[in-house]
Design a protein around this motif. Sequence first.
Motif: not given
Length: 199
Positions: A31-39
């Motif tokens: 989830e942390a990686w997904c947030l970083g990638l999206e932002r």
Amino acid sequence: MAAPDYDAQVRDAFPELDRIEDDGLRDQVVEAWCLGLERGGWRDVADIPYAWNIHEVTNVEHVRGVTKIAIESAEIQREFHGADPDVDVIVAACLLHDVGKCYEYVDYVDDETLDEPDRERYASEEIPHSISGYALAHEVGVPLTVQRAIPHFLGEVPKRTLEAELVKSANSASSNAITQSAMGITLKEWVAKYSQTQE
């Protein structure tokens, strides 16, 4: 263009996720990686470079290397010295130690690797990646034991745990190998030469 499937990308990019026994913690790392990638506006996790000026090695390769080094070191500490490092904490922290590069490196890649970074709130080099990575981990609720092992530069946390020291030393080992093979210099020399450029 369809939105990237960050969850699948991250799980595919980091097979070391399987070393985390706690299902909830494994999902928080993703989830942390997904947030970083999206932002950060990244199209693919594999497009993030190891460093702003070293693109021959990807951040994924480095993160995986750090994780493997730390796991091996933990096994040696256990076998030879009777220590009991928490492997879930080590793997999660290693996998998250450079997630902040999702924010920091958007200005150093070709535009076609990005799709609308959120520069107003996240994507910039203003906050070092070890700190923004800590913030991402905190945001998704990873345990404090993992959070405090993510900042990997001296002085960022007042007291290091055994797990945090393993993350830091594994990062240094991987980074030294990368700067030596890519530029013929040590990590210390790279920092001395290029840290002024980033300020």
